[in-house]
Motif scaffolding. Structure first.
Motif, PDB file in Angstrom:
ATOM      1  N   UNK A  20       0.831  -1.198   0.000  1.00 29.45           N
ATOM      2  CA  UNK A  20       0.000   0.000   0.000  1.00 29.45           C
ATOM      3  C   UNK A  20       0.873   1.257   0.000  1.00 29.45           C
ATOM      4  N   UNK A  21       0.545   2.258  -0.808  1.00 26.33           N
ATOM      5  CA  UNK A  21       1.325   3.497  -0.798  1.00 26.33           C
ATOM      6  C   UNK A  21       0.928   4.359   0.401  1.00 26.33           C
ATOM      7  N   UNK A  22       1.843   4.518   1.335  1.00 24.30           N
ATOM      8  CA  UNK A  22       1.542   5.261   2.564  1.00 24.30           C
ATOM      9  C   UNK A  22       2.071   6.692   2.516  1.00 24.30           C
ATOM     10  N   UNK A  23       2.950   6.962   1.581  1.00 22.43           N
ATOM     11  CA  UNK A  23       3.520   8.302   1.428  1.00 22.43           C
ATOM     12  C   UNK A  23       3.748   8.548  -0.053  1.00 22.43           C
ATOM     13  N   UNK A  24       3.441   9.760  -0.492  1.00 23.52           N
ATOM     14  CA  UNK A  24       3.721  10.130  -1.867  1.00 23.52           C
ATOM     15  C   UNK A  24       4.264  11.536  -1.961  1.00 23.52           C
ATOM     16  N   UNK A  25       5.118  11.748  -2.932  1.00 15.97           N
ATOM     17  CA  UNK A  25       5.641  13.082  -3.233  1.00 15.97           C
ATOM     18  C   UNK A  25       5.632  13.245  -4.746  1.00 15.97           C
ATOM     19  N   UNK A  26       5.028  14.327  -5.201  1.00 18.48           N
ATOM     20  CA  UNK A  26       5.074  14.695  -6.612  1.00 18.48           C
ATOM     21  C   UNK A  26       5.617  16.114  -6.689  1.00 18.48           C
ATOM     22  N   UNK A  27       6.664  16.285  -7.476  1.00 21.89           N
ATOM     23  CA  UNK A  27       7.287  17.603  -7.621  1.00 21.89           C
ATOM     24  C   UNK A  27       7.248  18.035  -9.076  1.00 21.89           C
ATOM     25  N   UNK A  28       7.000  19.310  -9.291  1.00 21.79           N
ATOM     26  CA  UNK A  28       7.081  19.925 -10.614  1.00 21.79           C
ATOM     27  C   UNK A  28       8.386  20.699 -10.690  1.00 21.79           C
ATOM     28  N   UNK A  29       9.402  20.158 -11.366  1.00 18.85           N
ATOM     29  CA  UNK A  29      10.690  20.857 -11.413  1.00 18.85           C
ATOM     30  C   UNK A  29      10.598  22.271 -11.979  1.00 18.85           C
ATOM     31  N   UNK A  30       9.810  22.468 -13.029  1.00 15.35           N
ATOM     32  CA  UNK A  30       9.723  23.787 -13.651  1.00 15.35           C
ATOM     33  C   UNK A  30       9.146  24.812 -12.689  1.00 15.35           C
ATOM     34  N   UNK A  31       8.135  24.420 -11.929  1.00 17.41           N
ATOM     35  CA  UNK A  31       7.496  25.343 -10.987  1.00 17.41           C
ATOM     36  C   UNK A  31       8.201  25.378  -9.634  1.00 17.41           C
ATOM     37  N   UNK A  32       9.176  24.489  -9.416  1.00 17.80           N
ATOM     38  CA  UNK A  32       9.811  24.363  -8.113  1.00 17.80           C
ATOM     39  C   UNK A  32       8.747  24.201  -7.019  1.00 17.80           C
ATOM     40  N   UNK A  33       7.784  23.342  -7.312  1.00 21.95           N
ATOM     41  CA  UNK A  33       6.664  23.109  -6.392  1.00 21.95           C
ATOM     42  C   UNK A  33       6.569  21.622  -6.107  1.00 21.95           C
ATOM     43  N   UNK A  34       6.288  21.276  -4.856  1.00 21.33           N
ATOM     44  CA  UNK A  34       6.042  19.880  -4.526  1.00 21.33           C
ATOM     45  C   UNK A  34       4.848  19.753  -3.592  1.00 21.33           C
ATOM     46  N   UNK A  35       4.174  18.613  -3.715  1.00 19.59           N
ATOM     47  CA  UNK A  35       3.139  18.209  -2.776  1.00 19.59           C
ATOM     48  C   UNK A  35       3.543  16.845  -2.231  1.00 19.59           C
ATOM     49  N   UNK A  36       3.385  16.654  -0.935  1.00 21.31           N
ATOM     50  CA  UNK A  36       3.727  15.353  -0.363  1.00 21.31           C
ATOM     51  C   UNK A  36       2.837  15.053   0.832  1.00 21.31           C
ATOM     52  N   UNK A  37       2.794  13.775   1.197  1.00 17.87           N
ATOM     53  CA  UNK A  37       2.017  13.378   2.364  1.00 17.87           C
ATOM     54  C   UNK A  37       1.425  12.002   2.222  1.00 17.87           C
ATOM     55  N   UNK A  38       0.481  11.707   3.106  1.00 13.98           N
ATOM     56  CA  UNK A  38      -0.189  10.414   3.135  1.00 13.98           C
ATOM     57  C   UNK A  38      -1.319  10.456   4.140  1.00 13.98           C
ATOM     58  N   UNK A  39      -2.089   9.377   4.195  1.00 12.97           N
ATOM     59  CA  UNK A  39      -3.262   9.341   5.071  1.00 12.97           C
ATOM     60  C   UNK A  39      -2.916   9.623   6.527  1.00 12.97           C
ATOM     61  N   UNK A  40      -1.830   9.046   7.006  1.00 11.73           N
ATOM     62  CA  UNK A  40      -1.481   9.168   8.423  1.00 11.73           C
ATOM     63  C   UNK A  40      -0.874  10.523   8.756  1.00 11.73           C
ATOM     64  N   UNK A  41      -0.121  11.099   7.843  1.00  7.54           N
ATOM     65  CA  UNK A  41       0.619  12.333   8.160  1.00  7.54           C
ATOM     66  C   UNK A  41      -0.060  13.593   7.650  1.00  7.54           C
ATOM     67  N   UNK A  42      -1.038  13.462   6.757  1.00  4.74           N
ATOM     68  CA  UNK A  42      -1.668  14.640   6.176  1.00  4.74           C
ATOM     69  C   UNK A  42      -0.980  15.061   4.888  1.00  4.74           C
ATOM     70  N   UNK A  43      -1.370  16.217   4.384  1.00  5.69           N
ATOM     71  CA  UNK A  43      -0.872  16.721   3.110  1.00  5.69           C
ATOM     72  C   UNK A  43      -0.114  18.030   3.300  1.00  5.69           C
ATOM     73  N   UNK A  44       0.962  18.180   2.523  1.00  8.91           N
ATOM     74  CA  UNK A  44       1.816  19.356   2.639  1.00  8.91           C
ATOM     75  C   UNK A  44       2.244  19.805   1.240  1.00  8.91           C
ATOM     76  N   UNK A  45       2.635  21.074   1.153  1.00 12.06           N
ATOM     77  CA  UNK A  45       3.128  21.598  -0.112  1.00 12.06           C
ATOM     78  C   UNK A  45       4.236  22.609   0.155  1.00 12.06           C
ATOM     79  N   UNK A  46       5.038  22.835  -0.857  1.00 11.10           N
ATOM     80  CA  UNK A  46       6.112  23.809  -0.719  1.00 11.10           C
ATOM     81  C   UNK A  46       6.583  24.255  -2.086  1.00 11.10           C
ATOM     82  N   UNK A  47       6.907  25.540  -2.197  1.00 10.44           N
ATOM     83  CA  UNK A  47       7.693  26.033  -3.309  1.00 10.44           C
ATOM     84  C   UNK A  47       9.134  26.047  -2.808  1.00 10.44           C
TER      85      UNK A  47
END
Length: 265
Positions: A114-141
């Motif tokens: 089961x995927x418990x953590x994921x991170x997807x980053x957009x290199x061009x935008x220097x933006x990422x979203x990461x997190x999972x069910x247990x830890x919540x969701x986060x984002x950052x430039x």
């Protein structure tokens, strides 16, 4: 919120994505060659450089890795893995080659299939979203190794007035007429949006879009990070035939046809 507030595995994934961004953009802004692999998909130097640096950053976690540009272990060895990373160093290489900016870095942590953590980053935008069910969701430039991170409130959305269905920019999604007819009968006229790579999952999490039906081949590294994020937002990624969530570290690393949804209500 700083990167040091997360555990070492999450820190490793974040730092890997930031470092890989520099490698990818170094290739992207210059001339590069495109190689066609045996399966017909393209690959560039950016894929290999990104894969190498992500592997280096994840190595201290001692968790094995499944990845697109790696020689993956046989299932007879993988079947005993309790945890593994699933990575795509440049998801959307066709978009990278076409220089339309719609490519991403995918890093997922899978525990017991089961995927418990994921991170997807957009290199061009220097933006990422990461997190999972247990830890919540986060984002950052991010512009350096110490991004300013903020938590995403699941109550926040950018939902449109109509249901937005995502389709791939480079791949035909196949025969999905019945699914779309059922969706339209329930929600009314649909709006369609073409977008490349796993960046579609960021739109689903934010409810800029609501549905991504995929009735064409994908691999585990294409979807694992997106599934972790979408499930954390209350959405689903379900096998189109069984209605069950997708699983990972399978004997065959291809995904079944699936529907990813984050519908209103």
């Amino acid at each position: 919120m700083t990167i040091n507030q997360f555990d070492s595995e999450i820190q490793a994934a974040i730092r890997a994505a930031i470092a890989a961004t520099d490698e990818i953009l170094d290739v992207y802004v210059n001339d590069f060659d495109t190689i066609i692999k045996s399966d017909g998909s393209p690959v560039t130097e950016a894929d290999y450089r990104s894969s190498q640096i992500i592997e280096e950053f994840l190595a201290p976690t001692k968790i094995p890795i499944i990845g697109e540009e790696m020689k993956n272990r046989d299932f007879k060895e993988r079947k005993d893995w309790h945890k593994c990373w699933v990575i795509d160093p440049v998801d959307g290489t066709r978009e990278f080659v076409n220089r339309n900016d719609e490519f991403a870095i995918n890093i997922a942590l899978v525990v017991d299939e089961k995927p418990v953590f994921g991170l997807i980053a957009s290199p061009v935008e220097h933006y990422m979203m990461f997190g999972g069910k247990e830890m919540g969701l986060f984002q950052a430039f991010y512009t350096n190794a110490s991004p300013d991170i903020e938590e995403i409130d699941k109550g926040e959305s950018e939902s449109s007035d109509s249901i937005v269905v995502l389709t791939s920019r480079s791949h035909d999604s196949g025969m999905i007429t019945d699914y779309l007819d059922n969706l339209e009968s329930e929600y009314g006229e649909l709006t369609y949006l073409r977008k490349g790579s796993a960046l579609k999952f960021i739109d689903l999490v934010k409810q800029k879009a609501h549905s991504y039906p995929r009735f064409a081949p994908t691999m585990e590294w294409d979807i694992a990070a997106g599934q972790a994020l979408l499930e954390a937002a209350g959405g689903t990624v379900l096998n189109a035939e069984t209605g069950l969530p997708l699983t990972y570290n399978k004997p065959n690393l291809y995904n079944p046809f699936f529907v990813a949804e984050n519908l209103p209500g």
